[in-house]
Structures are given as C-alpha cells and as structure tokens.
Scaffold this motif. Structure first.
Motif, PDB file in Angstrom:
ATOM      1  N   LYS A  87       0.827  -1.203   0.000  1.00  8.05           N
ATOM      2  CA  LYS A  87       0.000   0.000   0.000  1.00  8.05           C
ATOM      3  C   LYS A  87       0.862   1.253   0.000  1.00  8.05           C
ATOM      4  O   LYS A  87       1.822   1.340   0.770  1.00  8.05           O
ATOM      5  CB  LYS A  87      -0.866  -0.007   1.281  1.00  8.05           C
ATOM      6  N   LEU A 203      -5.827  -3.727   5.565  1.00  5.54           N
ATOM      7  CA  LEU A 203      -5.883  -2.959   4.322  1.00  5.54           C
ATOM      8  C   LEU A 203      -7.277  -2.397   4.080  1.00  5.54           C
ATOM      9  O   LEU A 203      -7.433  -1.283   3.581  1.00  5.54           O
ATOM     10  CB  LEU A 203      -5.454  -3.829   3.134  1.00  5.54           C
ATOM     11  N   ASP A 207      -7.866   1.525   3.550  1.00  6.89           N
ATOM     12  CA  ASP A 207      -8.601   2.032   2.383  1.00  6.89           C
ATOM     13  C   ASP A 207      -9.732   2.956   2.805  1.00  6.89           C
ATOM     14  O   ASP A 207      -9.939   4.003   2.197  1.00  6.89           O
ATOM     15  CB  ASP A 207      -9.200   0.870   1.577  1.00  6.89           C
TER      16      ASP A 207
END
Ligand code: ATP
Ligand code: MG
Length: 287
Positions: A87, A203, A207
């Motif tokens: 990421k 994640l 996000d």
C-alpha cells in the motif's frame, strides 16, 4: 494456543513515526506508544508493533522478524529487499534530488559527467545517472550530506528534499529529481493464511480511512427549479440524497465529492443556484 498476531515494524522516532501511528489509530487500532517502549501489543486488533530505526525495517520484514513495515520508498529502493509493497500511504512525501552550489551554471544532466557526488543513496543516484549515460563517483555519507560541497568532499550532492530550505541555507540549488518518495506499507512475501487474513482486514481499514481523507461531505439547499442542474453536478456515492425542506419548493441535498475537484464543483454549484453550502470532513468511507 495463542491466536495469530501480525507483527509490524514502524520507525521509533523520526519523520515517519507520527503519521504512521496516526494512521493505525485512525484505523481504530488501540495501542500504547511513546516513551522508551520498543514493542507493544494492540488491545483490540491482532497486531504487535515493533519500534525501530527506519533503516532496519526492510531487512527485518525480508527476514520475517516482522511481517509488515512502514518505510520510505527511498530507503526501500536503495537497498532492493525482497518484500512486497502492499500500500502507498501518501505521507512523508519527499524527493531525492541532485543539487549543486548556487553560483554554478547548470547545463543539464551532462553537468554531472565525471563529477564527485556525496549521497546517502549511491545506488539510486548511480542508477539514475547511468541510465542517462552519465558516469559519476559517489561518496556515501550517512548524514549532513548538504555540507559536502562547502568542505570540498564533493562537487554536488544527491539528497532528500521536501521544501528545499536546507539546500538553500547551505548555498545549494536543486537541479534534478532522481526519485519521488512517500511512505509505503511493505509485507514479507511468505505470510501464512492466518496472517494474510489479518493483513486484508488492515488494508480494508486503511482504504476506508484514505477514501475519507480524499472526500468531503457536502450539504446544500436548492430550489426545485435548479434541482436537476445541481443534482447533475453531485455524483455522490450513488446519487445525492434529496430531502424536501419545510419551505415549499426547497430541498436539502447531501452528497460526497472528491477532494481533487472540490473547488471546481463548489463554484459550479453556486452558479447553478445552490445555497447554504456546508462542507464536512469524512472520518471513514466504507464501500
Ligand atoms: P532513523 O533514526 O529511524 O534512522 P532517519 O534520520 O534515517 O531516522 P528521518 O529523517 O526520520 O530518518 O526520515 C525518515 C524518512 O522520512 C525518510 O527516509 C524519507 O522517506 C522521509 N523524509 C525525510 N525527510 C523528509 C522531509 N523533509 N519531509 C517528509 N518526509 C521526509
Ligand atoms: Mg535512518
């Protein structure tokens, strides 16, 4: 048996630390930080934090001592570790740049041909210039690189820049960008399934936080005569919510707009007859 935890390495103190900890807190992960603690476990998410020097983080993740890490792309790329970037985190943005004494005339990259360059990033510097057919001698130093030209160690430097203030105060000028960097989340490339599952959850939260940071919640009033025009300007997550107000012919519209084209949309909304526009930050945005 102890339930699986994922282990993440973050910088103990420096230009990555504060934003890293803020991100995990915004993800709803509770933990103690600060002080002399080198290790801490979250009380509400299966994660353990290790607080380390940033340079050591990629190696620890490659070796599997830590499963994840937060590191500047500049450090990661310099040492070419076998880890996955999972990421881009969007903070600690900076660039690796070539700089020369301010009174020198810069003639393009050929200027550097045959020169001595002081840097903490010899691999990135050489790779960049080599690609342009320029051969230099790099002198690796680990800190205070910007002093090198004035003490006769090198004719130029290649160093991390964000505002350029440090260069300026050392009589240097930035002439070319070698690499644009930001903080990234890295992962060991052999995580077992239980850890992959925790990473996926993390994640998902990151996000949602990032989407919220890139969007604004907008509330406005519109007369029915302008409703179609204004609705067309507000895409929202599906379409704007439209609610009648007590005053006849007037509606309240709620929508989400992206930070990127924020001002353009606000101006168009005003032109289209929107009134009483309120803009609110979004904490998280779940899709
Ligand atoms: P450590 O003691 O952990 O080794 P350090 O002194 O090597 O720390 P810092 O100066 O804290 O490192 O920088 C860490 C990272 O932050 C850099 O590798 C870079 O990715 C990023 N960074 C460096 N300078 C800036 C800056 N001026 N603005 C934003 N980000 C920066
Ligand atoms: Mg360091």
């Amino acid at each position: 048996m102890e339930p699986t935890k994922i282990r993440i390495a973050v910088q103990k103190s420096g230009r990555l630390s504060e934003e890293s900890l803020k991100l995990f807190k915004e993800c709803g992960i509770k933990f103690e930080s600060g002080g002399s603690k080198l290790k801490t476990v979250s009380s509400n998410f299966p994660i353990e934090f290790l607080f380390l020097r940033d340079d050591d983080i990629p190696g620890y993740v490659e070796d599997g001592v830590a499963d994840l890490g937060v590191i500047g792309e500049n450090v990661l790329m310099e040492h070419k570790r076998q880890v996955d970037i999972v990421k881009e985190l969007g903070f600690s943005k900076c660039r690796l740049s070539l700089a020369i004494p301010r009174n020198e005339v810069y003639t393009g990259l050929e200027y550097f041909q045959g020169k001595n360059i002081a840097t903490s990033y010899p691999n990135l510097t050489n790779a960049f210039l080599d690609k342009q057919g320029i051969q230099v001698t790099t002198h690796e130093i680990s800190g205070s690189v910007e002093i090198a030209p004035s003490i006769g160690l090198a004719e130029a430097i290649c160093d991390i820049v964000s505002t350029g203030g440090t260069l300026l105060s050392n009589g240097l000028k930035e002439v070319a960008t070698v690499f644009n960097s930001q903080a990234v989340l890295i992962s060991n490339n052999t995580l077992d399934l239980a850890k992959q599952d925790i990473l996926a959850k993390l994640l998902f939260r990151i996000d949602s936080v990032q989407r919220g940071q890139n969007a604004k919640y907008v509330v406005l009033n519109a007369h029915e005569d302008n409703l179609d025009k204004i609705t067309a300007l507000l895409p929202g997550m599906k379409s704007p919510s439209v609610m009648p107000l007590t005053e006849k012919g007037w509606y309240s519209l709620h929508s989400v707009i992206s930070e990127n084209d924020f001002w353009e949309i606000i101006e168009s909304l005003r032109t289209a007859g929107a009134e009483g526009i309120l803009v609110l930050p979004i904490e998280k945005m779940i899709l």
